[in-house]
Design a protein around this motif. Sequence first.
Motif, mmCIF file in Angstrom:
data_model
loop_
_atom_site.group_PDB
_atom_site.id
_atom_site.type_symbol
_atom_site.label_atom_id
_atom_site.label_comp_id
_atom_site.label_asym_id
_atom_site.label_seq_id
_atom_site.Cartn_x
_atom_site.Cartn_y
_atom_site.Cartn_z
ATOM 1 N N ALA A 189 37.696 38.473 51.921
ATOM 2 C CA ALA A 189 36.753 38.647 50.809
ATOM 3 C C ALA A 189 35.543 39.457 51.255
ATOM 4 O O ALA A 189 34.397 39.057 51.084
ATOM 5 C CB ALA A 189 36.311 37.276 50.279
ATOM 6 N N ILE A 190 35.805 40.642 51.830
ATOM 7 C CA ILE A 190 34.720 41.491 52.309
ATOM 8 C C ILE A 190 34.240 42.395 51.171
ATOM 9 O O ILE A 190 35.025 43.152 50.613
ATOM 10 C CB ILE A 190 35.192 42.353 53.496
ATOM 11 N N PRO A 191 32.962 42.327 50.809
ATOM 12 C CA PRO A 191 32.442 43.219 49.758
ATOM 13 C C PRO A 191 32.269 44.638 50.281
ATOM 14 O O PRO A 191 32.234 44.871 51.500
ATOM 15 C CB PRO A 191 31.090 42.585 49.418
ATOM 16 N N ASN A 199 31.620 29.996 48.453
ATOM 17 C CA ASN A 199 32.858 29.595 49.107
ATOM 18 C C ASN A 199 34.053 29.699 48.164
ATOM 19 O O ASN A 199 35.146 30.111 48.574
ATOM 20 C CB ASN A 199 32.732 28.162 49.642
ATOM 21 N N MET A 200 33.844 29.345 46.912
ATOM 22 C CA MET A 200 34.959 29.374 45.969
ATOM 23 C C MET A 200 35.356 30.798 45.600
ATOM 24 O O MET A 200 36.543 31.109 45.476
ATOM 25 C CB MET A 200 34.621 28.530 44.741
ATOM 26 N N TRP A 201 34.383 31.691 45.417
ATOM 27 C CA TRP A 201 34.737 33.093 45.159
ATOM 28 C C TRP A 201 35.448 33.689 46.369
ATOM 29 O O TRP A 201 36.382 34.492 46.224
ATOM 30 C CB TRP A 201 33.500 33.910 44.814
ATOM 31 N N GLU A 205 39.315 35.308 46.893
ATOM 32 C CA GLU A 205 39.426 36.630 47.511
ATOM 33 C C GLU A 205 38.675 37.702 46.714
ATOM 34 O O GLU A 205 39.081 38.862 46.677
ATOM 35 C CB GLU A 205 40.901 37.002 47.693
ATOM 36 N N ASP A 206 37.572 37.296 46.111
ATOM 37 C CA ASP A 206 36.715 38.222 45.370
ATOM 38 C C ASP A 206 35.428 38.418 46.166
ATOM 39 O O ASP A 206 34.448 37.682 46.000
ATOM 40 C CB ASP A 206 36.414 37.677 43.977
ATOM 41 N N GLY A 207 35.429 39.415 47.049
ATOM 42 C CA GLY A 207 34.290 39.646 47.916
ATOM 43 C C GLY A 207 33.041 40.057 47.168
ATOM 44 O O GLY A 207 31.927 39.702 47.578
ATOM 45 N N ALA A 250 42.775 30.306 36.491
ATOM 46 C CA ALA A 250 42.036 29.270 35.767
ATOM 47 C C ALA A 250 40.777 28.868 36.524
ATOM 48 O O ALA A 250 39.729 28.585 35.916
ATOM 49 C CB ALA A 250 42.927 28.058 35.532
ATOM 50 N N ALA A 251 40.863 28.843 37.847
ATOM 51 C CA ALA A 251 39.674 28.548 38.661
ATOM 52 C C ALA A 251 38.636 29.647 38.473
ATOM 53 O O ALA A 251 37.423 29.369 38.374
ATOM 54 C CB ALA A 251 40.061 28.422 40.131
ATOM 55 N N LYS A 252 39.090 30.887 38.422
ATOM 56 C CA LYS A 252 38.177 32.013 38.172
ATOM 57 C C LYS A 252 37.480 31.851 36.832
ATOM 58 O O LYS A 252 36.263 32.029 36.720
ATOM 59 C CB LYS A 252 38.964 33.316 38.217
ATOM 60 N N THR A 253 38.252 31.478 35.819
ATOM 61 C CA THR A 253 37.665 31.244 34.494
ATOM 62 C C THR A 253 36.651 30.113 34.542
ATOM 63 O O THR A 253 35.582 30.184 33.914
ATOM 64 C CB THR A 253 38.773 30.915 33.482
ATOM 65 N N THR A 254 36.960 29.069 35.285
ATOM 66 C CA THR A 254 36.045 27.930 35.424
ATOM 67 C C THR A 254 34.709 28.381 36.008
ATOM 68 O O THR A 254 33.638 28.014 35.504
ATOM 69 C CB THR A 254 36.669 26.853 36.322
#
Length: 762
Positions: free
Chosen positions: A677-679, A614-616, A620-622, A589-593
């Motif tokens: 969260a390393i890209p 910070n929120m992404w 854990e979405d790098g 839900a936070a991701k959707t927000t």
Amino acid sequence: MSHLLSYKNEANDWNEALPIGNGRLGGMIYGKVKNEQIQLNEDSVWYGGPRDRNNRDALKYLSDVQNLLNEGKLKEAEDLALLSMSGTPFSQSHYEPLGDLFLQFEDHQHMYSNYKRKLDLESGMVHITYEMNGICYEREIFASYPDQVMIIRLHASKSKSLSFKAFLDRGKGRNFDYLEAVNEHQIMMSGRTGGEKGIAFCSILQAEANNGSVSTVGNRLVVKEADSVTLMLTAATTFRYNEPLEQCLKTLTKAAGYHYEDRMKRHIDDYQSLYNRIQFHLEDKEALNEPLATDERLENVKAGKRDLSLLSTYFHFGRYLLISSSRPNSLPATLQGIWNQHMLPPWDSKYTININTEMNYWPAEACQLGECHQPLFDLIERLNPNGQITAEKMYGCRGFVAHHNTDIWADSAPQDMYMPATIWPLGAAWLCLHIWEHYEYTLDSEFLEKYYYLLKESSLFFVDFLQEDESGNLITSPSVSPENTYILPNGEKGTLCIGPSMDSQIIYSLFTAVIEAGDVLKNDTAYQKELMELRSKLPSPQIGKHGQIMEWLEDYEEAEPGHRHISQLFALHPGNQISPSQTPELAEAAKTTLERRLQFGGGHTGWSRAWIINMWARLEDGEKASENLQQLLAQSTLPNLFDNHPPFQIDGNFGGTAGIIEMLIQSHLNEIHLLPAIPKEWHSGYVKGLRTKGGFEIEMEWKEHRLTKVFIHSLKGNTCHLRYKSKIQVLNSNKPIEVKVNSIETFAFETVENEVYEVKIL
């Protein structure tokens, strides 16, 4: 390259000038060849004096406002709240510049070449070099914390080649009382802000020359035919000293007792004792052999190119700014740190405490800059007695409260007559969470014992203020969700509300901190039980009709779905109620927000974009974190790397640095999560010195997305809980120790205080 801001031209305006500071004194250096300008700040030059701004009618009408909200009479509630609860007058004090220092080189009439202007982050010094008429000119400029002076060193390769006039100014003479010579080597500027009760200030500039001559003519310092010149500037105000002039003279006399080289060494040793605690770089396979100037590199980023080395520079620049704007015995960093050029600055350059001041200190503990956190704790201490008065006068409550702004006087009454922000009683609560955060990193029980009363006093306000609704929830009323507007089913728009989600989330974190602090200190058992009971009745984060985290107690539509504040996700960051591992549905839900906010244009201000990074990272979405970090540089960063709200606001710099840390290491869930969260483009890198909660210090290196070296220094001897995506082996003094496997990615092992543990990735 990662520790250097470099430029090939003079600064055209303030947004290209380079900042220096020692926490109290700040300067913006233009690097102009013929007419140098250094814009000056002293952290306690604020307009006016302390006032009691608490609205005398607030408590009288509080229950009426609450009843109107309960009855759904929104417009009437907001009108009455605006009249009865706004501060009187509605605005707090504002920060002001100290003035400007100008150096006029009247003999610099020739064309110049080989111009270089740079800020060396490793030394905390600005260097300017250029050649003219066969002579090489050099300037070194820094703000010394040990000596409490700003130092400008000028040198020419040919003897007797330095001649110039120096003078101070402040708003073209309208904003100071005196500008005059003190003696043949010193000039002074002094005055008072805001009438008889305002702050009196004094600044003195002193010149020392090798060969040549120094004199004063009128209110100018005149230097003729010198080989080299050292200028020292200091300032003082009545906020700290009864006699600012005497304090300035005392400071300069003491500093003059050292040779220039000794002053420079004292500055560098002091500065590097903080700065050198962290090492960080990202390997950049596409790095250019021919180094570009910083503004040129930034333009490339704006054009869509990637520059991992510039990201490293940006990270270190954030640490530099915190060291330069917040030191023991200084005031905390304002919305602009200490660097403000306007007599009436944007948003008053105060402390906006509905996220911005807090964001300034997000990187402090992880970057081993606990000393730089101290000015914020000092401000909270001064806020407490004022906030107790506000709590009693406005709300009839115990404890202490502050709203969405405060100032040099630790004013706790509401700021502005702006309903989306003004009536929000959570400012002190959020600030106090920084006290608990400092303890979580350091496990310093003496510190916690000293400041526990502030945590308790802040929580006590909500023990009295919270109201039980029809569902048995404990909610705040009145309040707002900063600084957003909702739409009722009948189409009416409103901001004042009952129980916004952020309020419950902050209070949950505050109550939890007080409860856990009581466990550490082994006191206040009865109060702990009371808070645990109250905490159980706080509304928890809820999922709305769009699959989003609800921002209000009711699932209202937003008037501005791309709003810069994402207050309902406090529980994700900086809080910890929402996480992918412990609350996966809420994390989705936070991701959707976040996706909805960005879809409708969110992240359009620098600090908001930084919060999103910070929120992404917490989700854990790098890749998303990296994408928003790229946007922060491309859309919200000025040529001197200052954050651009717009205009300049420093919180985006600090939030960006904190976001990079969250991508590298997280410890908010009582475990150390490595590379969460390393890209993909951060394929290889190295970091050393980052601290985590629980009292650990980390060194790690990774190659092609896999850890190749990990050392964990246990500072307090706690059990180390570790999360990583591969099996591990732990060595101490090259001997394996027992590792408990809690799950496929979580491990635990016992540590001894001050021992270092090597983690082998299997």
